[in-house]
Scaffold this active site. Structure first.
Site, PDB file in Angstrom:
ATOM      1  N   HIS A 119     -40.178 -27.630  31.035  1.00 51.48           N
ATOM      2  CA  HIS A 119     -41.505 -28.183  30.762  1.00 51.48           C
ATOM      3  C   HIS A 119     -42.575 -27.114  30.924  1.00 51.48           C
ATOM      4  O   HIS A 119     -42.348 -26.051  31.503  1.00 51.48           O
ATOM      5  CB  HIS A 119     -41.810 -29.358  31.694  1.00 51.48           C
ATOM      6  CG  HIS A 119     -41.936 -28.953  33.139  1.00 51.48           C
ATOM      7  ND1 HIS A 119     -40.870 -28.569  33.905  1.00 51.48           N
ATOM      8  CD2 HIS A 119     -43.026 -28.862  33.946  1.00 51.48           C
ATOM      9  CE1 HIS A 119     -41.275 -28.258  35.114  1.00 51.48           C
ATOM     10  NE2 HIS A 119     -42.586 -28.421  35.174  1.00 51.48           N
ATOM     11  N   ASP A 121     -46.430 -27.208  32.591  1.00 51.13           N
ATOM     12  CA  ASP A 121     -47.059 -28.152  33.519  1.00 51.13           C
ATOM     13  C   ASP A 121     -48.146 -29.021  32.861  1.00 51.13           C
ATOM     14  O   ASP A 121     -49.047 -28.502  32.183  1.00 51.13           O
ATOM     15  CB  ASP A 121     -47.671 -27.402  34.708  1.00 51.13           C
ATOM     16  CG  ASP A 121     -46.585 -26.879  35.637  1.00 51.13           C
ATOM     17  OD1 ASP A 121     -45.550 -27.559  35.778  1.00 51.13           O
ATOM     18  OD2 ASP A 121     -46.764 -25.789  36.206  1.00 51.13           O
ATOM     19  N   HIS A 267     -40.801 -23.727  32.247  1.00 50.12           N
ATOM     20  CA  HIS A 267     -39.985 -23.431  33.415  1.00 50.12           C
ATOM     21  C   HIS A 267     -39.109 -24.641  33.769  1.00 50.12           C
ATOM     22  O   HIS A 267     -39.356 -25.766  33.301  1.00 50.12           O
ATOM     23  CB  HIS A 267     -40.844 -22.992  34.604  1.00 50.12           C
ATOM     24  CG  HIS A 267     -41.856 -23.996  35.034  1.00 50.12           C
ATOM     25  ND1 HIS A 267     -42.999 -24.247  34.312  1.00 50.12           N
ATOM     26  CD2 HIS A 267     -41.902 -24.825  36.098  1.00 50.12           C
ATOM     27  CE1 HIS A 267     -43.706 -25.175  34.913  1.00 50.12           C
ATOM     28  NE2 HIS A 267     -43.057 -25.563  36.004  1.00 50.12           N
TER      29      HIS A 267
HETATM   30  C1  SIN Z   1     -42.976 -27.101  39.128  1.00 52.22           C
HETATM   31  O1  SIN Z   1     -44.120 -26.762  39.395  1.00 52.22           O
HETATM   32  O2  SIN Z   1     -42.666 -27.577  38.058  1.00 52.22           O
HETATM   33  C2  SIN Z   1     -41.919 -26.871  40.190  1.00 52.22           C
HETATM   34  C3  SIN Z   1     -41.335 -25.510  40.057  1.00 52.22           C
HETATM   35  C4  SIN Z   1     -40.434 -25.172  41.198  1.00 52.22           C
HETATM   36  O3  SIN Z   1     -40.372 -25.926  42.177  1.00 52.22           O
HETATM   37  O4  SIN Z   1     -39.800 -24.122  41.141  1.00 52.22           O
END
Ligand code: SIN
Length: 291
Positions: A119, A121, A267
């Site tokens: 995704h 953010d 990410h």
């Molecule tokens: C996120 O902000 O999507 C979480 C990323 C993570 O915990 O590594």
């Protein structure tokens, strides 16, 4: 089946990273395509020159990492404010008296962890966040890595025909799936969650480069085409963007920071460490309407 992204004349993307030197920080690239580890800076008091070079390193590497930083919550927030106004998450819990300091936490009693699945953010916001600065304070003994993928490279590696097809199309992003997600933290649901239509290919306001901007977490359908066609195209784009060629994978230790640019990066956080605890805070910087 995932494509090798090879063509008759070598790799389908020929990525040539910028390599001019930095003088106030060090930058160690994780891969030629994405990720840079920054050294030689204390984020409690970066100089103006270091801030300029951190901006440049983010633009060139898309996600940057800092080891062994010791920031108070206020210093974490202050570092974020150097990049813009701070974003408040529409659903996730935050630290008491710091609404912009989002809690990232999973332990043996959790029934979910933040960020599982690819995704960008809060892309459901009409003006989604520009970047996210995650500071992990407690790590499991192993696991809990975060994967990052370069959406410029994913766009570049599409065929010219696919690029033409996507030109001018928008997709609906929706945050309704937040409903109930944070109930175990005592968070009450809102009446509604944000949604927005964004171009499938956006142009980065700083670099001027085009990036693929649909993600499995938030994108629901492509506007103006039949739903079965939308499903097929989105499925192809998700499979394509998840090619390991576009990725780096970051192994956390306590007091490490990752700062990613949501405009050109997706990410995916791994929850492979149950029953251990992984915990930290995210400061998220506001962005602008994607164009
Ligand atoms: C996120 O902000 O999507 C979480 C990323 C993570 O915990 O590594």
């Amino acid at each position: 089946m995932q494509s090798s992204l090879r063509s008759f004349s070598g790799p389908r993307i020929k990525y040539t990273p910028e390599d001019s030197p930095y003088d106030s920080i060090t930058v160690d690239k994780l891969t030629p395509i994405i990720g840079g580890e920054i050294g030689g800076v204390d984020l409690r008091e970066p100089s103006n020159r270091q801030m300029d070079e951190i901006h440049r390193a983010l633009a060139e590497n898309l996600v940057i990492f800092f080891r062994d930083q010791h920031l108070s919550p206020e210093q974490h927030l202050d570092f974020g404010r150097k990049f813009g106004d701070l974003h408040v998450h529409p659903a996730a819990p935050s630290e008491p008296s710091h609404p912009e300091l989002m809690v990232i936490h999973a332990d043996k009693d959790s029934f979910r962890a933040n960020g599982e699945g690819w995704h960008s953010d809060v892309s459901c916001d009409p003006e989604p966040p520009m970047g996210s600065i995650l500071y992990i304070r407690k790590c499991p003994p192993r696991g809990g890595d975060t994967l990052f993928a370069n959406m410029y490279a994913a766009y570049e590696a599409l065929s010219d025909r696919m690029k033409q097809y996507l030109e001018g199309l928008t997709a609906r992003h929706n945050g309704e799936h937040y409903r109930g997600q944070y109930a175990n933290y005592g968070v009450k649901d809102k009446e509604s969650y944000p949604f927005a239509d964004h171009p499938i290919v956006r142009t980065h306001p700083v670099t001027g480069k085009k990036a693929l901007y649909v993600n499995q977490g938030f994108t629901r359908y492509i506007n103006g085409v039949p739903r079965d066609e939308s499903n097929g195209i989105l499925r192809y784009l998700y499979e394509h963007m998840a090619n390991p060629l576009f990725q780096c994978r970051f192994r956390w230790q306590e007091n490490y920071i990752a700062f990613w640019d949501n405009r050109c990066v997706q990410h995916h956080a791994m929850w492979d460490y149950w029953p251990h605890t992984r915990s930290g805070n995210r400061v998220t910087v506001k962005g602008t309407k994607p164009v």
